[in-house]
Design a protein around this motif. Structure first.
Motif, PDB file in Angstrom:
ATOM      1  N   LYS A   3       0.859  -1.188   0.000  1.00  0.00           N
ATOM      2  CA  LYS A   3       0.000   0.000   0.000  1.00  0.00           C
ATOM      3  C   LYS A   3       0.896   1.239   0.000  1.00  0.00           C
ATOM      4  O   LYS A   3       1.734   1.407   0.886  1.00  0.00           O
ATOM      5  CB  LYS A   3      -0.931  -0.011   1.210  1.00  0.00           C
ATOM      6  N   ILE A   4       0.705   2.087  -1.011  1.00  0.00           N
ATOM      7  CA  ILE A   4       1.477   3.323  -1.170  1.00  0.00           C
ATOM      8  C   ILE A   4       0.545   4.489  -0.890  1.00  0.00           C
ATOM      9  O   ILE A   4      -0.403   4.732  -1.642  1.00  0.00           O
ATOM     10  CB  ILE A   4       2.072   3.438  -2.582  1.00  0.00           C
ATOM     11  N   VAL A   5       0.790   5.194   0.200  1.00  0.00           N
ATOM     12  CA  VAL A   5      -0.085   6.285   0.627  1.00  0.00           C
ATOM     13  C   VAL A   5       0.534   7.624   0.245  1.00  0.00           C
ATOM     14  O   VAL A   5       1.720   7.875   0.518  1.00  0.00           O
ATOM     15  CB  VAL A   5      -0.319   6.215   2.151  1.00  0.00           C
ATOM     16  N   PHE A   6      -0.261   8.483  -0.388  1.00  0.00           N
ATOM     17  CA  PHE A   6       0.154   9.849  -0.704  1.00  0.00           C
ATOM     18  C   PHE A   6      -0.490  10.784   0.318  1.00  0.00           C
ATOM     19  O   PHE A   6      -1.713  10.847   0.432  1.00  0.00           O
ATOM     20  CB  PHE A   6      -0.290  10.230  -2.115  1.00  0.00           C
ATOM     21  N   TRP A   7       0.363  11.518   1.037  1.00  0.00           N
ATOM     22  CA  TRP A   7      -0.107  12.396   2.108  1.00  0.00           C
ATOM     23  C   TRP A   7       0.668  13.703   2.073  1.00  0.00           C
ATOM     24  O   TRP A   7       1.847  13.738   1.689  1.00  0.00           O
ATOM     25  CB  TRP A   7       0.099  11.722   3.470  1.00  0.00           C
ATOM     26  N   SER A   8       0.026  14.791   2.474  1.00  0.00           N
ATOM     27  CA  SER A   8       0.682  16.092   2.584  1.00  0.00           C
ATOM     28  C   SER A   8       0.310  16.738   3.915  1.00  0.00           C
ATOM     29  O   SER A   8      -0.807  16.541   4.408  1.00  0.00           O
ATOM     30  CB  SER A   8       0.251  17.007   1.427  1.00  0.00           C
ATOM     31  N   PRO A   9       1.228  17.509   4.511  1.00  0.00           N
ATOM     32  CA  PRO A   9       0.889  18.179   5.771  1.00  0.00           C
ATOM     33  C   PRO A   9      -0.253  19.178   5.634  1.00  0.00           C
ATOM     34  O   PRO A   9      -0.956  19.444   6.601  1.00  0.00           O
ATOM     35  CB  PRO A   9       2.193  18.891   6.160  1.00  0.00           C
ATOM     36  N   ILE A 153       4.622   2.272   2.425  1.00  0.00           N
ATOM     37  CA  ILE A 153       5.455   3.431   2.149  1.00  0.00           C
ATOM     38  C   ILE A 153       4.559   4.653   2.025  1.00  0.00           C
ATOM     39  O   ILE A 153       3.434   4.563   1.526  1.00  0.00           O
ATOM     40  CB  ILE A 153       6.306   3.219   0.875  1.00  0.00           C
ATOM     41  N   VAL A 154       5.032   5.796   2.518  1.00  0.00           N
ATOM     42  CA  VAL A 154       4.265   7.038   2.459  1.00  0.00           C
ATOM     43  C   VAL A 154       5.015   8.039   1.578  1.00  0.00           C
ATOM     44  O   VAL A 154       6.192   8.318   1.819  1.00  0.00           O
ATOM     45  CB  VAL A 154       4.052   7.647   3.865  1.00  0.00           C
ATOM     46  N   VAL A 155       4.330   8.542   0.566  1.00  0.00           N
ATOM     47  CA  VAL A 155       4.862   9.606  -0.276  1.00  0.00           C
ATOM     48  C   VAL A 155       4.365  10.928   0.299  1.00  0.00           C
ATOM     49  O   VAL A 155       3.156  11.190   0.316  1.00  0.00           O
ATOM     50  CB  VAL A 155       4.409   9.454  -1.736  1.00  0.00           C
ATOM     51  N   VAL A 156       5.279  11.738   0.804  1.00  0.00           N
ATOM     52  CA  VAL A 156       4.932  13.000   1.456  1.00  0.00           C
ATOM     53  C   VAL A 156       5.102  14.141   0.454  1.00  0.00           C
ATOM     54  O   VAL A 156       6.206  14.399  -0.021  1.00  0.00           O
ATOM     55  CB  VAL A 156       5.820  13.251   2.693  1.00  0.00           C
ATOM     56  N   THR A 157       3.993  14.796   0.117  1.00  0.00           N
ATOM     57  CA  THR A 157       4.038  15.906  -0.834  1.00  0.00           C
ATOM     58  C   THR A 157       4.327  17.214  -0.105  1.00  0.00           C
ATOM     59  O   THR A 157       3.553  17.654   0.743  1.00  0.00           O
ATOM     60  CB  THR A 157       2.709  16.025  -1.599  1.00  0.00           C
ATOM     61  N   LEU A 158       5.466  17.822  -0.445  1.00  0.00           N
ATOM     62  CA  LEU A 158       5.840  19.128   0.081  1.00  0.00           C
ATOM     63  C   LEU A 158       6.043  20.090  -1.089  1.00  0.00           C
ATOM     64  O   LEU A 158       5.706  19.777  -2.226  1.00  0.00           O
ATOM     65  CB  LEU A 158       7.123  19.035   0.905  1.00  0.00           C
ATOM     66  N   SER A 159       6.592  21.252  -0.807  1.00  0.00           N
ATOM     67  CA  SER A 159       6.944  22.212  -1.853  1.00  0.00           C
ATOM     68  C   SER A 159       8.302  22.797  -1.508  1.00  0.00           C
ATOM     69  O   SER A 159       8.917  22.445  -0.490  1.00  0.00           O
ATOM     70  CB  SER A 159       5.890  23.318  -1.946  1.00  0.00           C
ATOM     71  N   GLN A 160       8.783  23.718  -2.320  1.00  0.00           N
ATOM     72  CA  GLN A 160      10.052  24.384  -2.037  1.00  0.00           C
ATOM     73  C   GLN A 160       9.889  25.590  -1.121  1.00  0.00           C
ATOM     74  O   GLN A 160      10.849  26.337  -0.901  1.00  0.00           O
ATOM     75  CB  GLN A 160      10.733  24.778  -3.353  1.00  0.00           C
ATOM     76  N   ASP A 161       8.701  25.756  -0.591  1.00  0.00           N
ATOM     77  CA  ASP A 161       8.431  26.794   0.401  1.00  0.00           C
ATOM     78  C   ASP A 161       9.135  26.402   1.706  1.00  0.00           C
ATOM     79  O   ASP A 161       8.851  25.356   2.293  1.00  0.00           O
ATOM     80  CB  ASP A 161       6.917  26.895   0.606  1.00  0.00           C
ATOM     81  N   THR A 162      10.062  27.235   2.176  1.00  0.00           N
ATOM     82  CA  THR A 162      10.862  26.865   3.344  1.00  0.00           C
ATOM     83  C   THR A 162      10.030  26.675   4.610  1.00  0.00           C
ATOM     84  O   THR A 162      10.374  25.857   5.456  1.00  0.00           O
ATOM     85  CB  THR A 162      11.956  27.922   3.611  1.00  0.00           C
ATOM     86  N   SER A 163       8.924  27.409   4.729  1.00  0.00           N
ATOM     87  CA  SER A 163       8.084  27.235   5.920  1.00  0.00           C
ATOM     88  C   SER A 163       7.435  25.857   5.934  1.00  0.00           C
ATOM     89  O   SER A 163       7.281  25.239   7.002  1.00  0.00           O
ATOM     90  CB  SER A 163       7.015  28.330   5.989  1.00  0.00           C
TER      91      SER A 163
END
Length: 277
Positions: A3-9, A153-163
């Motif tokens: 199971k591959i989970v896509f999650w973002s904060p 496995i968890v794919v964590v979606t972030l951005s290039q925003d430093t915060s």
């Protein structure tokens, strides 16, 4: 198998579109059984990305009172849930390789829904070699907590925003279940010319997890809005270096391959020759 989970904060980082891109690439590049679905209760557009290629099936589902997940919940409660019943409630996007399971039409999760969703995907995991789950962002959704706990496995979606990066590193609003999980970080709408590129982020923030950057593609965004991602991938994914989305496809392909290797798929054996579908 996995199971591959896509999650973002937090919302708005492209978590759903990342899941769609990688799920579609796996379904078209590899001869493995893959399921893609989402567990949002409001405003998910994962299904609509594939609508144009499968209009009749979608129209039939829209005219029913329940969706795939809701029917499977009833089967679970009546102790009739099986691998076959899960397959029967999906839309085939790529025959034998990529199936879509419609999400719930419920407005919110009831108390027992996390364990029911977990049981449904455990059953799906018996048949599919990759189960791709686009889950609700943030740390408050009870279904997301369960599915992160169950994930391989968890794919964590972030951005290039430093915060955003700092909050992730400081584990602000992290679900506790993420602590000991195998993770990769995916930077959406990636700009390789930024000083906050993959190498610098990894070094400056002392991140040990693998990090990938997925560049913005206006063609992919248009295909998503046109509800035609499936056909666009079929036409364009093997285009040459002069194609405007060449770098996008190269990175999606790299991420997809590395994900499959991490879950134990022999990508050399399972890779489909170009031009074969």
């Amino acid at each position: 198998m996995a199971k591959i989970v896509f999650w973002s904060p937090d919302q708005g980082r492209g978590n759903t579109s990342n899941a769609v891109a990688i799920g579609t690439m796996i379904g078209q590049d590899y001869d493995i059984r893959t399921l893609i679905t989402q567990t949002h209760f409001r405003r998910s557009n994962l299904e609509s990305a594939f609508m144009k290629a499968k209009e009749l099936q979608f129209r039939n589902l829209v005219n029913t009172t329940t969706s795939g997940m809701d029917n499977l919940e009833r089967l679970f409660k009546s102790k009739r849930l099986s691998v076959d019943s899960i397959c029967d409630h999906t839309i085939s996007l790529e025959t034998g390789r990529l199936d879509l399971l419609m999400g719930t039409k419920k407005a919110e999760a009831h108390e027992s829904y996390p364990s029911i969703a977990g049981a449904i995907f455990d059953e799906a995991d018996r048949y599919y070699q990759a189960v791709i789950l686009d889950i609700h962002s943030g740390g408050k959704d009870i279904v997301s907590h369960q599915l992160i706990k169950d994930a391989d496995i968890v794919v964590v979606t972030l951005s290039q925003d430093t915060s955003v990066i700092e909050n992730y590193v400081e584990q602000k609003e992290w679900p506790d279940e993420l602590q000991n999980k195998t993770k990769i970080i995916l930077l959406g709408q990636y700009d390789k010319y930024s000083k906050y590129n993959v190498a610098n982020i990894k070094r400056n923030y002392k991140i040990n997890d693998p990090i990938y950057g997925l560049p913005y593609s206006s063609e992919f965004r248009d295909a998503f809005n046109d509800k035609d991602v499936l056909n666009w991938f079929r036409r364009a994914r093997n285009a040459g270096k002069r194609h405007p989305s060449y770098n996008f496809f190269q990175e999606v392909r790299k991420i997809s391959k590395d994900l499959l290797i991490q879950i134990g798929v022999n990508t050399e054996i399972k890779r489909i020759e170009r031009g074969v579908s």
